[in-house]
Every structure is written in structure tokens, then in C-alpha cells.
Design a protein around this motif. Structure first.
Motif, PDB file in Angstrom:
ATOM      1  N   ASN A  30       0.878  -1.182   0.000  1.00  0.00           N
ATOM      2  CA  ASN A  30       0.000   0.000   0.000  1.00  0.00           C
ATOM      3  C   ASN A  30       0.912   1.228   0.000  1.00  0.00           C
ATOM      4  OD1 ASN A  30      -2.442   1.533   0.197  1.00  0.00           O
ATOM      5  ND2 ASN A  30      -2.071   1.769   2.385  1.00  0.00           N
ATOM      6  N   ARG A  31       1.535   1.472  -1.137  1.00  0.00           N
ATOM      7  CA  ARG A  31       2.589   2.467  -1.231  1.00  0.00           C
ATOM      8  C   ARG A  31       2.058   3.781  -1.831  1.00  0.00           C
ATOM      9  NH1 ARG A  31       4.812  -2.315  -3.209  1.00  0.00           N
ATOM     10  NH2 ARG A  31       4.615  -1.580  -5.375  1.00  0.00           N
ATOM     11  N   TYR A  32       2.585   4.874  -1.288  1.00  0.00           N
ATOM     12  CA  TYR A  32       2.211   6.217  -1.776  1.00  0.00           C
ATOM     13  C   TYR A  32       3.405   6.871  -2.458  1.00  0.00           C
ATOM     14  CZ  TYR A  32      -2.123   5.967   0.911  1.00  0.00           C
ATOM     15  OH  TYR A  32      -3.372   5.591   1.413  1.00  0.00           O
ATOM     16  N   TYR A  33       3.085   7.761  -3.400  1.00  0.00           N
ATOM     17  CA  TYR A  33       4.122   8.461  -4.154  1.00  0.00           C
ATOM     18  C   TYR A  33       3.693   9.921  -4.357  1.00  0.00           C
ATOM     19  CZ  TYR A  33       5.345   3.648  -5.470  1.00  0.00           C
ATOM     20  OH  TYR A  33       5.674   2.304  -5.439  1.00  0.00           O
ATOM     21  N   LEU A  34       4.669  10.811  -4.314  1.00  0.00           N
ATOM     22  CA  LEU A  34       4.422  12.203  -4.682  1.00  0.00           C
ATOM     23  C   LEU A  34       4.553  12.324  -6.198  1.00  0.00           C
ATOM     24  CD1 LEU A  34       6.518  14.076  -1.952  1.00  0.00           C
ATOM     25  CD2 LEU A  34       4.085  13.483  -1.900  1.00  0.00           C
ATOM     26  N   CYS A  35       3.606  13.019  -6.826  1.00  0.00           N
ATOM     27  CA  CYS A  35       3.617  13.161  -8.286  1.00  0.00           C
ATOM     28  C   CYS A  35       4.069  14.561  -8.694  1.00  0.00           C
ATOM     29  CB  CYS A  35       2.221  12.900  -8.857  1.00  0.00           C
ATOM     30  SG  CYS A  35       1.596  11.242  -8.507  1.00  0.00           S
ATOM     31  N   GLU A  36       4.581  14.666  -9.904  1.00  0.00           N
ATOM     32  CA  GLU A  36       5.071  15.945 -10.401  1.00  0.00           C
ATOM     33  C   GLU A  36       3.965  16.979 -10.555  1.00  0.00           C
ATOM     34  OE1 GLU A  36       7.224  15.291 -13.987  1.00  0.00           O
ATOM     35  OE2 GLU A  36       8.960  14.378 -12.988  1.00  0.00           O
ATOM     36  N   ASN A  37       2.739  16.543 -10.769  1.00  0.00           N
ATOM     37  CA  ASN A  37       1.621  17.474 -10.936  1.00  0.00           C
ATOM     38  C   ASN A  37       0.980  17.882  -9.618  1.00  0.00           C
ATOM     39  OD1 ASN A  37       0.311  15.126 -10.247  1.00  0.00           O
ATOM     40  ND2 ASN A  37      -0.926  14.994 -12.115  1.00  0.00           N
ATOM     41  N   GLY A  38       1.617  17.524  -8.494  1.00  0.00           N
ATOM     42  CA  GLY A  38       1.113  17.900  -7.182  1.00  0.00           C
ATOM     43  C   GLY A  38       0.160  16.902  -6.565  1.00  0.00           C
ATOM     44  N   MET A  39      -0.195  15.874  -7.298  1.00  0.00           N
ATOM     45  CA  MET A  39      -1.088  14.840  -6.772  1.00  0.00           C
ATOM     46  C   MET A  39      -0.296  13.842  -5.934  1.00  0.00           C
ATOM     47  SD  MET A  39      -4.096  15.605  -8.291  1.00  0.00           S
ATOM     48  CE  MET A  39      -5.108  14.183  -8.653  1.00  0.00           C
ATOM     49  N   ILE A  40      -1.011  13.018  -5.197  1.00  0.00           N
ATOM     50  CA  ILE A  40      -0.416  11.929  -4.426  1.00  0.00           C
ATOM     51  C   ILE A  40      -1.011  10.626  -4.952  1.00  0.00           C
ATOM     52  CG2 ILE A  40      -0.187  10.847  -2.163  1.00  0.00           C
ATOM     53  CD1 ILE A  40      -0.215  13.619  -0.927  1.00  0.00           C
ATOM     54  N   ALA A  41      -0.133   9.719  -5.387  1.00  0.00           N
ATOM     55  CA  ALA A  41      -0.578   8.450  -5.954  1.00  0.00           C
ATOM     56  C   ALA A  41      -0.490   7.340  -4.917  1.00  0.00           C
ATOM     57  CB  ALA A  41       0.275   8.099  -7.178  1.00  0.00           C
ATOM     58  N   ASN A  42      -1.354   6.337  -5.112  1.00  0.00           N
ATOM     59  CA  ASN A  42      -1.342   5.174  -4.239  1.00  0.00           C
ATOM     60  C   ASN A  42      -1.426   3.919  -5.096  1.00  0.00           C
ATOM     61  OD1 ASN A  42      -3.509   3.092  -2.736  1.00  0.00           O
ATOM     62  ND2 ASN A  42      -1.763   3.724  -1.498  1.00  0.00           N
ATOM     63  N   GLU A  43      -0.505   3.002  -4.849  1.00  0.00           N
ATOM     64  CA  GLU A  43      -0.545   1.693  -5.494  1.00  0.00           C
ATOM     65  C   GLU A  43      -0.796   0.651  -4.416  1.00  0.00           C
ATOM     66  OE1 GLU A  43       2.894   0.848  -7.820  1.00  0.00           O
ATOM     67  OE2 GLU A  43       2.738   2.672  -9.029  1.00  0.00           O
ATOM     68  N   GLY A  44      -1.877  -0.082  -4.588  1.00  0.00           N
ATOM     69  CA  GLY A  44      -2.235  -1.085  -3.593  1.00  0.00           C
ATOM     70  C   GLY A  44      -2.567  -2.418  -4.231  1.00  0.00           C
ATOM     71  N   GLY A  82      -3.977  -8.994  -3.622  1.00  0.00           N
ATOM     72  CA  GLY A  82      -3.826 -10.332  -4.188  1.00  0.00           C
ATOM     73  C   GLY A  82      -3.525 -10.240  -5.667  1.00  0.00           C
ATOM     74  N   ALA A  83      -3.278 -11.403  -6.267  1.00  0.00           N
ATOM     75  CA  ALA A  83      -2.915 -11.451  -7.673  1.00  0.00           C
ATOM     76  C   ALA A  83      -4.036 -10.962  -8.574  1.00  0.00           C
ATOM     77  CB  ALA A  83      -2.525 -12.878  -8.056  1.00  0.00           C
ATOM     78  N   ILE A  87      -8.742   0.466 -11.441  1.00  0.00           N
ATOM     79  CA  ILE A  87      -8.858  -0.750 -10.610  1.00  0.00           C
ATOM     80  C   ILE A  87      -8.743  -1.993 -11.494  1.00  0.00           C
ATOM     81  CG2 ILE A  87     -10.352  -2.021  -9.012  1.00  0.00           C
ATOM     82  CD1 ILE A  87     -11.778   0.711  -8.500  1.00  0.00           C
ATOM     83  N   TYR A  88      -7.932  -2.914 -11.018  1.00  0.00           N
ATOM     84  CA  TYR A  88      -7.838  -4.217 -11.678  1.00  0.00           C
ATOM     85  C   TYR A  88      -8.545  -5.226 -10.783  1.00  0.00           C
ATOM     86  CZ  TYR A  88      -5.885  -8.418 -13.854  1.00  0.00           C
ATOM     87  OH  TYR A  88      -5.734  -9.632 -14.491  1.00  0.00           O
ATOM     88  N   ASP A  89      -9.623  -5.818 -11.314  1.00  0.00           N
ATOM     89  CA  ASP A  89     -10.402  -6.780 -10.528  1.00  0.00           C
ATOM     90  C   ASP A  89     -10.718  -7.993 -11.399  1.00  0.00           C
ATOM     91  OD1 ASP A  89     -12.095  -8.204  -8.914  1.00  0.00           O
ATOM     92  OD2 ASP A  89     -13.241  -6.456  -8.250  1.00  0.00           O
ATOM     93  N   GLY A  90      -9.808  -8.982 -11.319  1.00  0.00           N
ATOM     94  CA  GLY A  90      -9.995 -10.204 -12.095  1.00  0.00           C
ATOM     95  C   GLY A  90     -11.106 -11.066 -11.568  1.00  0.00           C
ATOM     96  N   ASP A  91     -11.471 -10.915 -10.301  1.00  0.00           N
ATOM     97  CA  ASP A  91     -12.570 -11.687  -9.754  1.00  0.00           C
ATOM     98  C   ASP A  91     -13.915 -11.198 -10.300  1.00  0.00           C
ATOM     99  OD1 ASP A  91     -10.823 -13.211  -8.269  1.00  0.00           O
ATOM    100  OD2 ASP A  91     -10.947 -11.868  -6.518  1.00  0.00           O
ATOM    101  N   LYS A  92     -14.015  -9.943 -10.580  1.00  0.00           N
ATOM    102  CA  LYS A  92     -15.267  -9.383 -11.098  1.00  0.00           C
ATOM    103  C   LYS A  92     -15.450  -9.718 -12.570  1.00  0.00           C
ATOM    104  CE  LYS A  92     -17.795  -5.009 -11.565  1.00  0.00           C
ATOM    105  NZ  LYS A  92     -19.041  -5.573 -10.972  1.00  0.00           N
ATOM    106  N   ASP A  93     -14.363  -9.613 -13.340  1.00  0.00           N
ATOM    107  CA  ASP A  93     -14.458  -9.913 -14.774  1.00  0.00           C
ATOM    108  C   ASP A  93     -13.075 -10.328 -15.264  1.00  0.00           C
ATOM    109  OD1 ASP A  93     -14.742  -9.979 -17.537  1.00  0.00           O
ATOM    110  OD2 ASP A  93     -16.040  -8.219 -17.591  1.00  0.00           O
ATOM    111  N   ARG A  94     -12.911 -11.626 -15.490  1.00  0.00           N
ATOM    112  CA  ARG A  94     -11.610 -12.124 -15.926  1.00  0.00           C
ATOM    113  C   ARG A  94     -11.253 -11.668 -17.326  1.00  0.00           C
ATOM    114  NH1 ARG A  94     -10.916 -18.429 -13.920  1.00  0.00           N
ATOM    115  NH2 ARG A  94     -11.041 -18.026 -11.654  1.00  0.00           N
TER     116      ARG A  94
END
Length: 283
Positions: free
Chosen positions: A190-204, A207-208, A230-237
Motif C-alpha cells: 500500500n505504497r504512496y508516491y508524490l507526483c510531479e503534478n502535485g497529486m499523491i498516488a497510491n498503489e495497492g 492479491g494477484a 482498478i484491476y479486478d480479475g474476480d469481477k471480470d476475468r
């Protein structure tokens, strides 16, 4: 004969006298020092001209005085505007955010240093910062920095580390109305990053088959979701990619999108690199 001569003389004298009297009656004798005569009408015109000149001069003086009064009033108004501007500036200075109490930050930094140096896991429970501060305690780049990340005049305290080419943010703190605010808490998945455009990104990831890429604005106190992929393979493979402006990880009501569109959105956010002051040197 003598009588006729006398009569002729008398007639000549009489004629001479009559001619002289007529001349005096019809003409005027020239004067040695002639005086130029001015008629009454000319006198009136001259007097009127003099009065007009005097009135014009008086009006000029009145207009000049009026202009001076106007200029003085304008200067006074200008001074009033400047005074009002100064008062407004004073008001703005009064309502500016109070200076950050860095003692609050120093306490957090000291606790993180103890956690890393003494491997004190109990510190995490007391101060509630990211567990990565303990788990990544052997990283040479794990540390902190203080900066104003949103440009509002208040500096934030950031805990983070450098992972490869990217700077990962684990904690962000700020001070609002004299109180310490924990803006975000991240960890390895659950990692956060500072973006060049002033936004804050989150990658979470949970599971696979499920991961998310969310992008937030920061108002100086808390984060607000702008958009998420959002990547949700359980909802739609077959079509696992979704777009949402409501949730950072829930695809239940999200809009299906193509993988190409998902990549396009993600690539809009370029991460910033940061250098941190290590919690403990040569740890």
C-alpha cells in the motif's frame, strides 16, 4: 469820387468780416496740443472689457483653487486607499496559518529513530506510524524530510524510502490548528508516491487478482480521491480493468475500460524522487 472810394472800402471790410465769422462758425480752430476725445460708448466698452478681464482672472483663480482642492482630495483618497490596503494586508497577515510547531515533528522523528536503532516494536503502537519503519530498519535510505508538499505555507513531515527508481512514502504528517494530523499511512503493498503534478498516488494490492492505482489531491489536511484505475480479475476475468471517481479499490460500480485506457491514465502521473535524512546513520 471820394465818397465812392470810402463806400468801396467799407464794403470790402464788411465782406472781410462776414467771411471771417463764417469760417469761425463752420470750422474749429486747431489746437496746439490736441486732446483725443473718447465717446461715452467707447468708455462703456472699455469698462466692460476691463470688467470681463477681471472676471476672467477671478474665474481662473477660482478654477485653479478648485483644481488644487480636487488634487488634494484625490491625494487624500489615494492615501485612504493605501491605508485600507495596508489594513487588508494586516488582516491577511493576522489570519495566516500559524507557524508549525516542529517540536511535534521532532518527537515523531525521535521515536522513529528509536524504533530503528533499538529495534523497538512497541514504539509503533504508541505513535501509530507505518510498520515499514520497523520492517525496513536496515535500509540505508529509510528516513524523513520536512517540506511543504502542497504549497500552502505549512510544512509536512514525510517518512519514506527509496525503492529502486522511485521514492516511496510511508507516512505524512501535518499540523492543523496546533494539532498533529496523520495524513496517510502506507506499507509494502500500500505504497504512496508524490507526483510531479502535485497529486499523491497510491498503489495497492490485495492479491494477484486485485490491485488499484488511485490518485488524490491534498488540501493541506486530508486526501481527496480524484480518480482510480482498478484491476479486478474476480469481477471480470476477460475485462478486469475499471475506472472510478468514487472508490479507490471497489469496482462494484466502476466503469469498465480497456487495458490501453488504463495504461494511458496511469502514465499521466509521473512520480517524484526525494532524498531522505536517514533515521540512523550507518544502520
Amino acid at each position: 469820387m471820394k465818397g465812392k472810394y470810402i463806400v468801396g472800402i467799407l464794403c470790402g471790410c464788411t465782406l472781410f468780416l462776414m467771411t471771417g465769422c463764417g469760417a469761425l462758425t463752420e470750422g474749429k480752430a486747431p489746437s496746439e496740443n490736441p486732446v483725443e476725445h473718447v465717446s461715452l460708448e467707447e468708455d462703456v466698452q472699455d469698462e466692460s472689457a476691463e470688467e470681463s478681464e477681471e472676471n476672467s482672472a477671478e474665474m481662473d483663480n477660482m478654477n485653479r483653487e478648485a483644481m488644487e482642492d480636487f488634487a488634494e482630495a484625490d491625494n487624500m483618497n489615494g492615501e485612504s486607499v493605501e491605508d485600507a490596503a495596508e489594513e487588508n494586508n494586516s488582516d491577511e497577515e493576522i489570519i495566516e496559518k500559524p507557524a508549525v510547531d516542529h517540536d511535534l515533528y521532532e518527537e515523531l522523528i525521535g521515536a522513529a529513530e528509536r524504533c530503528v536503532r533499538e529495534e523497538d516494536l512497541d514504539v509503533l503502537e504508541v505513535y501509530d506510524f507505518s510498520v515499514i519503519i520497523y520492517m525496513g530498519r536496515h535500509s540505508e535510505t529509510l528516513g524523513y524530510r520536512i517540506e511543504d508538499i502542497d504549497g500552502d505555507g505549512t510544512q509536512e513531515l514525510i517518512f519514506g524510502d527509496n525503492w529502486g527508481d522511485h521514492t516511496v512514502i510511508y507516512d505524512i504528517y501535518t499540523v492543523f490548528e496546533g494539532e498533529l494530523v496523520h495524513v496517510l499511512d502506507g506499507w509494502d503493498r500500500n505504497r504512496y508516491y508524490l507526483c510531479e503534478n502535485g497529486m499523491i498516488a497510491n498503489e495497492g494490492s490485495s492479491g494477484a487478482a486485485h490491485s488499484n492505482y488511485a490518485y488524490f489531491t491534498f488540501d493541506g489536511v486530508e486526501l481527496h480521491l480524484a480518480e482510480a484505475v482498478i484491476y479486478d480479475g474476480d469481477k471480470d476475468r476477460e475485462n478486469p480493468w475499471f475506472y472510478s471517481a468514487e472508490s479507490e479499490y471497489d469496482a462494484e460500480y466502476a466503469e469498465p475500460i480497456s487495458a490501453e485506457r488504463a495504461t494511458e491514465i496511469i502514465n499521466q502521473y509521473v512520480y517524484c524522487d526525494r532524498t531522505f535524512i536517514p533515521f540512523v546513520e550507518d544502520n
